[in-house]
Design a protein around this motif. Structure first.
Motif, mmCIF file in Angstrom:
data_model
loop_
_atom_site.group_PDB
_atom_site.id
_atom_site.type_symbol
_atom_site.label_atom_id
_atom_site.label_comp_id
_atom_site.label_asym_id
_atom_site.label_seq_id
_atom_site.Cartn_x
_atom_site.Cartn_y
_atom_site.Cartn_z
ATOM 1 N N ARG A 1 0.814 -1.224 0.000
ATOM 2 C CA ARG A 1 0.000 0.000 0.000
ATOM 3 C C ARG A 1 0.851 1.279 0.000
ATOM 4 O O ARG A 1 0.522 2.256 -0.637
ATOM 5 C CB ARG A 1 -0.911 -0.012 1.227
ATOM 6 N N TYR A 2 1.948 1.292 0.763
ATOM 7 C CA TYR A 2 2.733 2.521 0.888
ATOM 8 C C TYR A 2 4.131 2.365 0.293
ATOM 9 O O TYR A 2 5.040 1.843 0.945
ATOM 10 C CB TYR A 2 2.832 2.955 2.351
ATOM 11 N N THR A 3 4.284 2.796 -0.957
ATOM 12 C CA THR A 3 5.606 2.861 -1.586
ATOM 13 C C THR A 3 5.737 4.282 -2.142
ATOM 14 O O THR A 3 4.743 5.021 -2.227
ATOM 15 C CB THR A 3 5.752 1.856 -2.748
ATOM 16 N N ILE A 4 6.953 4.612 -2.557
ATOM 17 C CA ILE A 4 7.129 5.966 -3.103
ATOM 18 C C ILE A 4 6.313 6.147 -4.389
ATOM 19 O O ILE A 4 5.793 7.232 -4.669
ATOM 20 C CB ILE A 4 8.626 6.280 -3.331
ATOM 21 N N TRP A 5 6.127 5.032 -5.125
ATOM 22 C CA TRP A 5 5.398 5.119 -6.405
ATOM 23 C C TRP A 5 3.898 5.297 -6.167
ATOM 24 O O TRP A 5 3.257 6.107 -6.841
ATOM 25 C CB TRP A 5 5.681 3.881 -7.257
ATOM 26 N N SER A 6 3.349 4.532 -5.196
ATOM 27 C CA SER A 6 1.907 4.705 -4.920
ATOM 28 C C SER A 6 1.660 6.103 -4.345
ATOM 29 O O SER A 6 0.629 6.721 -4.614
ATOM 30 C CB SER A 6 1.406 3.616 -3.968
ATOM 31 N N GLY A 7 2.638 6.610 -3.568
ATOM 32 C CA GLY A 7 2.493 7.954 -2.999
ATOM 33 C C GLY A 7 2.511 9.022 -4.073
ATOM 34 O O GLY A 7 1.680 9.933 -4.091
ATOM 35 N N LEU A 8 3.466 8.901 -5.002
ATOM 36 C CA LEU A 8 3.606 9.940 -6.028
ATOM 37 C C LEU A 8 2.488 9.863 -7.076
ATOM 38 O O LEU A 8 1.945 10.891 -7.481
ATOM 39 C CB LEU A 8 4.966 9.808 -6.725
ATOM 40 N N LEU A 9 2.142 8.633 -7.505
ATOM 41 C CA LEU A 9 1.126 8.510 -8.561
ATOM 42 C C LEU A 9 -0.294 8.537 -7.976
ATOM 43 O O LEU A 9 -1.077 9.431 -8.261
ATOM 44 C CB LEU A 9 1.337 7.209 -9.355
ATOM 45 N N GLY A 10 -0.592 7.535 -7.133
ATOM 46 C CA GLY A 10 -1.933 7.463 -6.547
ATOM 47 C C GLY A 10 -2.227 8.671 -5.684
ATOM 48 O O GLY A 10 -3.330 9.226 -5.718
ATOM 49 N N GLY A 11 -1.202 9.088 -4.905
ATOM 50 C CA GLY A 11 -1.390 10.217 -3.989
ATOM 51 C C GLY A 11 -1.734 11.493 -4.750
ATOM 52 O O GLY A 11 -2.590 12.265 -4.325
ATOM 53 N N THR A 12 -1.086 11.730 -5.888
ATOM 54 C CA THR A 12 -1.372 12.947 -6.663
ATOM 55 C C THR A 12 -2.830 12.950 -7.120
ATOM 56 O O THR A 12 -3.537 13.961 -6.989
ATOM 57 C CB THR A 12 -0.431 13.043 -7.882
ATOM 58 N N PHE A 13 -3.309 11.801 -7.648
ATOM 59 C CA PHE A 13 -4.700 11.723 -8.104
ATOM 60 C C PHE A 13 -5.678 11.939 -6.946
ATOM 61 O O PHE A 13 -6.650 12.681 -7.065
ATOM 62 C CB PHE A 13 -4.976 10.351 -8.749
ATOM 63 N N LEU A 14 -5.387 11.258 -5.831
ATOM 64 C CA LEU A 14 -6.276 11.369 -4.673
ATOM 65 C C LEU A 14 -6.339 12.809 -4.166
ATOM 66 O O LEU A 14 -7.418 13.350 -3.892
ATOM 67 C CB LEU A 14 -5.788 10.440 -3.555
ATOM 68 N N MET A 15 -5.160 13.457 -4.065
ATOM 69 C CA MET A 15 -5.122 14.832 -3.539
ATOM 70 C C MET A 15 -5.754 15.823 -4.526
ATOM 71 O O MET A 15 -6.388 16.789 -4.119
ATOM 72 C CB MET A 15 -3.684 15.265 -3.223
ATOM 73 N N LEU A 16 -5.563 15.565 -5.837
ATOM 74 C CA LEU A 16 -6.210 16.432 -6.831
ATOM 75 C C LEU A 16 -7.718 16.352 -6.669
ATOM 76 O O LEU A 16 -8.427 17.362 -6.716
ATOM 77 C CB LEU A 16 -5.834 15.971 -8.244
ATOM 78 N N SER A 17 -8.202 15.126 -6.468
ATOM 79 C CA SER A 17 -9.628 14.913 -6.327
ATOM 80 C C SER A 17 -10.140 15.590 -5.056
ATOM 81 O O SER A 17 -11.140 16.321 -5.077
ATOM 82 C CB SER A 17 -9.890 13.405 -6.288
ATOM 83 N N TYR A 18 -9.446 15.361 -3.954
ATOM 84 C CA TYR A 18 -9.902 15.888 -2.663
ATOM 85 C C TYR A 18 -9.830 17.416 -2.613
ATOM 86 O O TYR A 18 -10.802 18.095 -2.267
ATOM 87 C CB TYR A 18 -9.070 15.257 -1.542
ATOM 88 N N PHE A 19 -8.664 17.971 -2.990
ATOM 89 C CA PHE A 19 -8.498 19.430 -2.870
ATOM 90 C C PHE A 19 -9.137 20.198 -4.031
ATOM 91 O O PHE A 19 -9.471 21.360 -3.891
ATOM 92 C CB PHE A 19 -7.014 19.795 -2.785
#
Lengths: 54, 554
Positions: free
Chosen positions: B229-247
């Motif tokens: 669940r928590y790797t640098i790749w999931s953070g950078l790719l998935g995290g960007t999409f999630l944060m774009l959606s949320y913010f």
């Protein structure tokens, strides 16, 4: 027509305004670049931190 | 809790509410109630951070670091990237269109149907999420302190309704500023006390050595593993999409930065969040790693949720086995303590480190066994005790007064998120539903009054949900599933709006309906993990809109 042009110029100026930023900042692009470099720096520091205490 | 703790809790909460309401006492119109473009970048930035950080953030994160190390920090790596994108594109656009809510933009770009669909999806999901924001800390506090959960829900929800209705956006932002100050002060003092509580021969350096050798200071995982669940790749790719959606599309955040005095102030507020969020999250996780080091020298319980542990001890079938597991755990803890002291004497001795890791594995194994016994005794019991780790430390080891401050931190975090949610629900109800569909002729003053009643209505709805949430079983999963049922579709609509000028209203509306139908079918008839609904929903809306437009279906 002139009013539209003036309004658009006003909007553009507002979008480019750096109000609240320190004097040495010249554009928003610089600020964005700084934030992205800060992210890279954090990754490097965190990697070093984990390595040192492993 | 001692009288000193009660005094600290009551005084800090009173100060927050009175200050917020007093500073915004002159806001008596719709503009200042729902948007109030008067805030500096500092207020906007803190308000954004306070909205995102709920009580669970401060309870879960230290527990996660205690149990698994600090890799959770990678989850936030997409945030600065998302802040840059939103600051460059979304903020100027929302200002140019002079909108109150993110969904107004969808009508300007597409049509009223699409705007209403996105607004209704948001109201459905966020209304229940607000109830959960109240319920989650209430559940943990009632479990650890024996408080009545219904009264705790009522107090947290009631206070939020009072200051949100009284002062609107400015009251919310100002209280959030004070709440963040209390949260940061409380967490800093807790960290200081953990270090102070370490045995003299251990100290800060010893704590870091031991936590590091046992993997609790691991932050970056470079492996590319989709199951991790928590790797640098999931953070950078998935995290960007999630944060774009949320913010970018969630009104509870959009409303925060639309309150800035100017585009520049809103932008700086967002970027300030991008700058501080990762270091703040790192610090919270670091507290958890220090608590782990502290418990190497103080016996922790085998299971941190005391109520569930006691129920298992009393169970006629597994009670004796559980008590035996607790005894074995105590012995394993003693053995681990000895191994830890050996490592401190010779930190470079690989054999000593290996012994310590073996002892830790034995402790982990016994914890797993205890959880399995709990599940055997009561299949409905929640065996995840991560949220209870930090508070167990607080109640058992922190001095009177500081315990009250930490409870105040939890109240503040819960209320700061809930107030933004109620404001967002009220503004969407009034701007996107009442004024747009129900009564377009409504005056500003009428809308202001309806906004206040909408805030009360959503607050009561959230409290009622929090009251019944206790009976819903695995609630966190239920709320996350509900969010995932709609988030992908909303993000897809916004992505089409921003990126694909050629797509029209009909195409995006039909694609959004198709996406929701598919997500519901997957939910009802498939085993696809719910986190994937976000990606699938977004991809279907974008893909179907583009294909439909290209082939002139719609």
């Amino acid at each position: 027509m002139e009013q539209d042009t003036a309004a658009r110029a006003g909007e553009k100026a507002a979008e480019e305004s750096l109000e609240g930023m320190p004097g040495f900042v010249r554009s928003w692009r610089q600020v964005y670049l700084f934030l992205l470099l800060f992210l890279v720096l954090l990754v490097v520091v965190f990697s070093w931190f984990s390595e040192v205490w492993r | 809790m001692s009288w000193l703790d009660w005094t600290v809790l009551a005084l800090t909460q009173l100060l927050i509410v009175v200050y917020g309401v007093w500073k915004s006492r002159q806001d008596r119109d719709m503009e200042s109630y729902l948007r109030s473009r008067t805030m500096s970048w500092f207020t906007v930035g803190l308000s954004i951070m306070a909205t995102q950080a709920s009580a669970i953030t401060f309870l879960s994160a230290p527990g996660l670091a205690y149990e698994e190390g600090m890799r959770f920090v990678q989850f936030y790596f997409g945030l600065p990237i998302a802040m840059v994108i939103l600051s460059a594109f979304a903020v100027p656009l929302y200002y140019r269109l002079n909108v109150y809510t993110a969904y107004e933009f969808l009508e300007k770009r597409f049509d009223v149907k699409t705007r209403t669909l996105a607004a209704v999806l948001f109201l459905t999901q966020r209304g229940l999420a607000a109830g959960f924001t109240i319920f989650a800390p209430s559940l943990i506090l009632s479990s650890l302190l024996g408080w009545n959960i219904y009264y705790t829900n009522l107090v947290i929800g009631g206070i939020v309704i009072i200051y949100t209705v009284t002062g609107g956006t400015r009251a919310v932002a100002r209280t959030q500023k004070t709440q963040m100050a209390i949260i940061l002060a409380g967490m800093f003092l807790a960290a200081w006390y953990v270090v102070k509580g370490l045995p003299e021969e251990v100290g800060m350096e010893g704590a870091l050595t031991l936590a590091g050798k046992l993997g609790r200071l691991e932050t970056i995982d470079w492996t590319f593993d989709l199951n991790n669940r928590y790797t640098i790749w999931s953070g950078l790719l998935g995290g960007t999409f999630l944060m774009l959606s949320y913010f970018g599309t969630d009104q509870s955040q959009v409303q925060r930065y639309l309150g800035g005095q100017s585009i520049a102030q809103s932008r700086i507020g967002l970027l300030f969040n991008g700058l501080l969020k990762i270091p703040m999250q790192f610090a919270i996780l670091f507290v958890g790693a220090l608590v782990f080091a502290f418990y190497l020298f103080q016996a922790p319980p085998v299971f941190f949720n005391k109520v569930v542990a006691e129920q298992t001890r009393q169970d006629v079938v597994v009670g004796d086995k559980y008590i035996a597991a607790e005894s074995a755990f105590a012995e394993a803890i003693n053995a681990r303590k000895q191994a830890a002291l050996n490592v401190l004497q010779q930190p470079e001795d690989a054999a000593a480190v290996e012994v310590l890791r073996e002892k830790q594995a034995a402790v982990d194994g016994l914890r797993k066994e205890a959880k399995s016994l709990i599940k055997q005794g009561n299949p409905a019991a929640d065996t995840n005790d991560i949220n209870y780790i930090f508070l167990t430390y607080v109640f058992d080891f922190l001095p009177a007064g500081l315990v009250g401050l930490i409870i105040s931190v939890i109240f503040s975090a819960s209320m700061s998120s809930t107030s933004s949610e109620l404001q967002a629900l009220a503004s969407t109800t009034v701007v996107d539903v009442y004024k747009r569909l129900w009564k377009p002729s409504a005056s500003e003053q009428e809308c202001y009054q309806v906004s206040r009643w909408a805030t009360v209505g959503w607050g009561v709805y959230a409290i009622i949900f929090a009251m019944f949430a206790n009976r819903l079983g695995t609630l966190i999963e239920a709320v996350n599933i509900l969010g995932s049922l709609v988030y992908g579709t909303i993000l897809g609509i916004f992505m089409v709006a921003f990126l694909f000028k050629q797509v029209g209203a009909k195409a995006v509306f039909i694609s959004a309906l198709l996406s929701e139908a598919l997500i519901l079918a997957l939910f009802l008839y498939s085993d696809v993990p719910f986190l994937w609904y976000n990606v699938i929903g977004c991809v279907v809306v974008v893909g179907a809109s583009l294909v439909g437009t290209k082939l002139r279906f719609w």
